[in-house]
Design a protein around this motif. Structure first.
Motif, PDB file in Angstrom:
ATOM      1  N   ALA A   1       0.834  -1.207   0.000  1.00  0.00           N
ATOM      2  CA  ALA A   1       0.000   0.000   0.000  1.00  0.00           C
ATOM      3  C   ALA A   1       0.868   1.256   0.000  1.00  0.00           C
ATOM      4  O   ALA A   1       0.560   2.245  -0.678  1.00  0.00           O
ATOM      5  N   LEU A   2       1.956   1.217   0.737  1.00  0.00           N
ATOM      6  CA  LEU A   2       2.861   2.361   0.787  1.00  0.00           C
ATOM      7  C   LEU A   2       3.450   2.655  -0.593  1.00  0.00           C
ATOM      8  O   LEU A   2       3.477   3.806  -1.048  1.00  0.00           O
ATOM      9  N   ILE A   3       3.913   1.622  -1.268  1.00  0.00           N
ATOM     10  CA  ILE A   3       4.513   1.815  -2.597  1.00  0.00           C
ATOM     11  C   ILE A   3       3.473   2.322  -3.588  1.00  0.00           C
ATOM     12  O   ILE A   3       3.755   3.217  -4.397  1.00  0.00           O
TER      13      ILE A   3
ATOM     14  N   ASP B   1       6.411   9.518  12.716  1.00  0.00           N
ATOM     15  CA  ASP B   1       5.265   8.670  13.037  1.00  0.00           C
ATOM     16  C   ASP B   1       5.722   7.223  13.060  1.00  0.00           C
ATOM     17  O   ASP B   1       6.769   6.875  12.503  1.00  0.00           O
ATOM     18  N   ARG B   2       4.954   6.379  13.726  1.00  0.00           N
ATOM     19  CA  ARG B   2       5.200   4.938  13.733  1.00  0.00           C
ATOM     20  C   ARG B   2       3.896   4.244  13.343  1.00  0.00           C
ATOM     21  O   ARG B   2       2.846   4.480  13.945  1.00  0.00           O
ATOM     22  N   VAL B   3       3.960   3.398  12.320  1.00  0.00           N
ATOM     23  CA  VAL B   3       2.778   2.692  11.822  1.00  0.00           C
ATOM     24  C   VAL B   3       2.706   1.344  12.530  1.00  0.00           C
ATOM     25  O   VAL B   3       3.306   0.361  12.089  1.00  0.00           O
ATOM     26  N   SER B   4       1.967   1.281  13.627  1.00  0.00           N
ATOM     27  CA  SER B   4       1.877   0.054  14.424  1.00  0.00           C
ATOM     28  C   SER B   4       0.747  -0.860  13.984  1.00  0.00           C
ATOM     29  O   SER B   4       0.666  -2.005  14.437  1.00  0.00           O
ATOM     30  N   ARG B   5      -0.151  -0.344  13.145  1.00  0.00           N
ATOM     31  CA  ARG B   5      -1.215  -1.142  12.550  1.00  0.00           C
ATOM     32  C   ARG B   5      -1.323  -0.756  11.080  1.00  0.00           C
ATOM     33  O   ARG B   5      -1.066   0.403  10.715  1.00  0.00           O
TER      34      ARG B   5
ATOM     35  N   ALA C   1      -0.658   8.537   8.507  1.00  0.00           N
ATOM     36  CA  ALA C   1       0.775   8.813   8.580  1.00  0.00           C
ATOM     37  C   ALA C   1       1.293   9.388   7.270  1.00  0.00           C
ATOM     38  O   ALA C   1       2.052  10.375   7.252  1.00  0.00           O
ATOM     39  N   MET C   2       0.904   8.799   6.148  1.00  0.00           N
ATOM     40  CA  MET C   2       1.446   9.241   4.862  1.00  0.00           C
ATOM     41  C   MET C   2       0.833  10.564   4.395  1.00  0.00           C
ATOM     42  O   MET C   2       1.513  11.374   3.750  1.00  0.00           O
ATOM     43  N   LEU C   3      -0.428  10.805   4.728  1.00  0.00           N
ATOM     44  CA  LEU C   3      -1.008  12.099   4.374  1.00  0.00           C
ATOM     45  C   LEU C   3      -0.319  13.226   5.144  1.00  0.00           C
ATOM     46  O   LEU C   3      -0.049  14.307   4.597  1.00  0.00           O
ATOM     47  N   ASN C   4      -0.012  12.974   6.408  1.00  0.00           N
ATOM     48  CA  ASN C   4       0.733  13.964   7.185  1.00  0.00           C
ATOM     49  C   ASN C   4       2.151  14.126   6.654  1.00  0.00           C
ATOM     50  O   ASN C   4       2.701  15.230   6.626  1.00  0.00           O
ATOM     51  N   ALA C   5       2.763  13.015   6.249  1.00  0.00           N
ATOM     52  CA  ALA C   5       4.119  13.080   5.692  1.00  0.00           C
ATOM     53  C   ALA C   5       4.140  13.962   4.453  1.00  0.00           C
ATOM     54  O   ALA C   5       5.030  14.820   4.293  1.00  0.00           O
ATOM     55  N   MET C   6       3.172  13.786   3.565  1.00  0.00           N
ATOM     56  CA  MET C   6       3.117  14.601   2.354  1.00  0.00           C
ATOM     57  C   MET C   6       2.865  16.071   2.679  1.00  0.00           C
ATOM     58  O   MET C   6       3.402  16.971   2.018  1.00  0.00           O
ATOM     59  N   ARG C   7       2.054  16.317   3.684  1.00  0.00           N
ATOM     60  CA  ARG C   7       1.793  17.708   4.090  1.00  0.00           C
ATOM     61  C   ARG C   7       3.093  18.424   4.433  1.00  0.00           C
ATOM     62  O   ARG C   7       3.336  19.562   3.995  1.00  0.00           O
ATOM     63  N   VAL C   8       3.956  17.775   5.184  1.00  0.00           N
ATOM     64  CA  VAL C   8       5.206  18.401   5.616  1.00  0.00           C
ATOM     65  C   VAL C   8       6.224  18.443   4.476  1.00  0.00           C
ATOM     66  O   VAL C   8       6.917  19.440   4.278  1.00  0.00           O
TER      67      VAL C   8
ATOM     68  N   PRO D   1       6.788  24.613   1.820  1.00  0.00           N
ATOM     69  CA  PRO D   1       8.013  25.402   1.635  1.00  0.00           C
ATOM     70  C   PRO D   1       8.497  26.077   2.909  1.00  0.00           C
ATOM     71  O   PRO D   1       9.691  26.342   3.061  1.00  0.00           O
ATOM     72  N   ALA D   2       7.593  26.347   3.825  1.00  0.00           N
ATOM     73  CA  ALA D   2       7.966  27.067   5.038  1.00  0.00           C
ATOM     74  C   ALA D   2       8.509  26.166   6.126  1.00  0.00           C
ATOM     75  O   ALA D   2       9.239  26.634   7.012  1.00  0.00           O
ATOM     76  N   ASP D   3       8.191  24.886   6.091  1.00  0.00           N
ATOM     77  CA  ASP D   3       8.536  24.040   7.237  1.00  0.00           C
ATOM     78  C   ASP D   3       8.857  22.613   6.825  1.00  0.00           C
ATOM     79  O   ASP D   3       8.522  21.660   7.520  1.00  0.00           O
ATOM     80  N   THR D   4       9.532  22.454   5.693  1.00  0.00           N
ATOM     81  CA  THR D   4       9.865  21.111   5.241  1.00  0.00           C
ATOM     82  C   THR D   4      11.188  20.655   5.836  1.00  0.00           C
ATOM     83  O   THR D   4      11.904  21.415   6.482  1.00  0.00           O
ATOM     84  N   GLY D   5      11.537  19.410   5.599  1.00  0.00           N
ATOM     85  CA  GLY D   5      12.755  18.802   6.119  1.00  0.00           C
ATOM     86  C   GLY D   5      12.620  17.298   6.048  1.00  0.00           C
ATOM     87  O   GLY D   5      11.863  16.765   5.226  1.00  0.00           O
ATOM     88  N   ALA D   6      13.331  16.605   6.903  1.00  0.00           N
ATOM     89  CA  ALA D   6      13.238  15.148   6.919  1.00  0.00           C
ATOM     90  C   ALA D   6      11.925  14.707   7.561  1.00  0.00           C
ATOM     91  O   ALA D   6      11.469  15.286   8.547  1.00  0.00           O
ATOM     92  N   VAL D   7      11.347  13.675   6.984  1.00  0.00           N
ATOM     93  CA  VAL D   7      10.153  13.024   7.528  1.00  0.00           C
ATOM     94  C   VAL D   7      10.484  11.556   7.725  1.00  0.00           C
ATOM     95  O   VAL D   7      10.986  10.899   6.811  1.00  0.00           O
ATOM     96  N   ALA D   8      10.236  11.048   8.929  1.00  0.00           N
ATOM     97  CA  ALA D   8      10.495   9.634   9.225  1.00  0.00           C
ATOM     98  C   ALA D   8       9.180   8.939   9.566  1.00  0.00           C
ATOM     99  O   ALA D   8       8.476   9.355  10.489  1.00  0.00           O
TER     100      ALA D   8
END
Length: 645
Positions: free
Chosen positions: A11-13, A154-158, A165-172, A176-183
């Motif tokens: 699903a992630l891919i 974030d941690r995907v435990s289920r 998790a991925m929608l929030n990851a894409m948001r960040v 342009p104002a607050d991007t960086g590494a997302v784990a």
């Protein structure tokens, strides 16, 4: 609602394949590929999903987890943050290896998606191989360390948690104002667990990166303030490059007669030869920019974070009447130095400010413009001197040569060279293609390059100096080459950084993505060796010397053949100890189809230095050394001139 049963990894891919970016340049896929180092934590989850159906994602085999994440960062940086790579590593040490790269990306505000594998969510086999146990909490894993160095964690435990998790990851990642590494941490059992995902999760998503417009009130206040000033100066940062605002910056400078300077991230937004471009500013800046900054009554920061190297630890701007204006997409960075903040996209802000100043009929006085051009010409003469300086026993005087004492002859004998670093850089600058990308990161080279490097084509100067991470250079060159495969890419790296991390050279060979490494070997960590000696202490642990008979690291200088190491990987290599050999090596390297390494031996202490900027570093307050007490006094005087906040 229609659903598709698949594993979390599958699903992630599928989700990553359906993310797009829309800018005023058009729409394109956001996630271009994924770097991998497989282990038991991810090979049967993400690995299986990538083997069966990677979609449009290109899978790259990394050699070192930190290195591949640096390459991913460089790819996004050279793509002006409009395309990214993902990185996956196994649990424990594999994931922890990406921490440094995560910090590097976040410090530089570059989007990178990290997918560190984690221990079992079920905890059934605990402690699994490579798991770190905490007696006070079973919920903590190595991956919790990413919280300190990422913009989102974030941690995907289920399996179903993947969606939020991925929608929030894409948001960040697209901010342009607050991007960086997302784990996004992925327990290895959850990667293989199946769930019925709604088809809507996999719809084509277009993330619009819109140019934030400035508030008219802020523009009016900024224009009023500029209109009151006689000696304004601009600091152009990375935000100018990411918003492609170089054209607006040039026009703004020309119309109003305001000079602009460059941070490391901002360099090459505008060609170096532009009449109002004074080049690098601050601790690694030049005499022209720093002299003008000292007397400026207004500093306009555009897309800059105002780091200590840019501001001389807040001591560079010495006019008691100096005030600050910022144009920045980030409210956090816009508020620095107690500035008048204009929160906006750099290009939009410059357009609006241009209109407001034209209404006020503002232009700097001709006397100030003459001063600008005179300082630029004066610096050009100094740059020429540095470009031509050679070693002679009596007449050798780069700025820090006095620290060499009687060691010059030893260095020359062991290294087999009397080349100076500044002359080598000048020759490289003249010899490589104008549109080639140069990549750097740490040591003395960023200072020399910010001062001396002439960029005639935009977006060709690629420096990681937000974190100044040793080891970024070669991996960064690979990432830049992946972003712009039709350009020649040169990694300029010191011997210290090369030793620290050069593994992605092998990846460049594997992928047939040619990079050129120009390695300047000065026998140690030369930049920090300078710092030691400038502050009153001797040399300890910064030169590459054998342990001596007295038990200390002060024995004979080591002679290391870096060309031999790269040749062992399959790169084309050259050994250089004269200017003629350097020119011939550069010319021949351009003809090669695979990665090259030019091993250039240079004398220590032959780099640029100073030019009027102070840097606040910790100095011992108790010492029996007169030289250290002198360093204490210099620190005291520096602090007297520095702003407190």
């Amino acid at each position: 609602m229609s659903k598709i049963r698949m594993t979390t990894a599958q699903a992630l891919i599928k989700f990553l394949n359906n993310q797009y970016i829309e800018t005023d340049s058009g729409t394109q896929r956001f996630v271009q590929g994924i770097f991998t180092v497989f282990g038991h934590g991810n090979v049967l989850g993400l690995g299986q999903a990538l083997e069966r159906n990677p979609g449009e994602l290109t899978v790259y085999q990394g050699r070192n987890e930190q290195g591949m994440a640096h390459a991913a960062m460089a790819f996004a940086k050279q793509s002006r943050r409009r395309r990214i790579m993902a990185c996956t590593a196994s649990i424990g040490p594999g994931s922890a290896n990406m921490l440094t790269a995560a910090a590097t990306a976040t410090a530089n505000q570059i989007p990178v998606l990290l997918l560190p594998s984690d221990t079992f969510a079920s905890r059934q086999p605990d402690p699994v191989l490579q798991q770190m146990e905490h007696t006070h909490s079973a919920a903590i894993t190595v991956n919790d360390a990413f919280k300190a160095v990422c913009k989102y964690w974030d941690r995907v435990s289920r399996p179903e948690q993947l969606m939020a998790a991925m929608l929030n990851a894409m948001r960040v990642l697209t901010d342009p104002a607050d991007t960086g590494a997302v784990a996004v941490s992925l327990p290895q059992d959850v990667q293989g667990e199946a769930w019925e995902y709604p088809e809507s999760f996999f719809q084509k998503r277009i993330h619009r990166i819109e140019r934030r417009l400035p508030h008219p009130r802020d523009i009016a206040e900024a224009a009023d303030l500029i209109n009151q000033k006689r000696k304004p100066i601009i600091i152009s940062g990375g935000g100018v490059r990411y918003s492609e605002a170089g054209v607006q910056l040039k026009s703004f400078a020309e119309v109003f007669g305001i000079p602009f300077t460059e941070t490391q991230a901002g360099k090459s937004a505008v060609e170096s030869s532009h009449a109002y471009n004074l080049g690098g500013i601050g601790v690694t800046g030049n005499a022209a920019a720093n002299k003008l900054a000292a007397d400026a009554d207004l500093v306009i920061g555009i897309g800059t974070r105002f780091t200590d190297f840019t501001t001389g630890s807040k001591s560079l701007f010495r006019n008691p009447e100096v005030q600050f204006i910022t144009l920045n997409a980030s409210p956090f960075h816009a508020s620095k130095l107690d500035a008048l903040p204009v929160v906006c996209d750099a290009a939009e802000g410059l357009d609006a400010l241009t209109s407001a100043l034209e209404e006020r009929e503002f232009r700097t006085h001709s006397d100030y413009q003459n001063e600008i051009f005179a300082l630029k010409a004066e610096w050009e003469r100094e740059r020429k001197r540095l470009a031509e300086i050679e070693y002679t026993v009596e007449g050798f005087l780069p700025e820090v040569a006095g620290h060499l004492d009687d060691k010059l002859d030893e260095y020359a004998a062991v290294l087999g060279s009397t080349l100076t670093q500044t002359r080598v850089l000048a020759v490289v600058n003249e010899s490589i293609p104008n549109d080639a990308i140069v990549v750097g990161a740490a040591g003395s080279l960023p200072g020399d390059m910010q001062r001396m490097w002439e960029s005639s084509v935009t977006d060709t100067y690629h420096m990681e100096y937000g974190f100044s991470c040793m080891g970024y250079e070669i991996a960064g060159a690979l990432g830049a080459k992946l972003a712009e495969p039709d350009r020649e890419v040169y990694a300029l790296v010191g011997d210290g950084s090369y030793q620290m991390l050069h593994s992605e050279l092998v990846t460049s060979l594997q992928e047939n993505k040619k990079i050129n490494i120009i390695l300047l070997d000065n026998g140690g960590f030369g930049c920090i060796n300078n710092l030691q000696m400038e502050h009153g202490m001797g040399s300890i642990g910064t030169e590459f010397r054998y342990r001596g008979s007295d038990g200390q690291l002060g024995g004979k200088l080591m002679a290391i053949d870096y060309a031999a190491s790269a040749a062992g990987y399959g790169a084309v290599t050259y050994r250089v100890s004269t200017i003629e050999e350097l020119k011939a090596a550069i010319d021949d390297a351009r003809l090669q189809k695979i990665s090259t390494l030019i091993d250039v031996k240079v004398l220590p202490k032959t780099m640029t230095h100073g030019y009027g900027a102070w840097w606040h570093v910790g100095v011992s307050e108790e010492a029996d050394s007169e030289s250290i007490r002198a360093a204490q006094e210099r620190k005291r005087l520096g602090l007297e001139q520095a702003r407190l906040y």
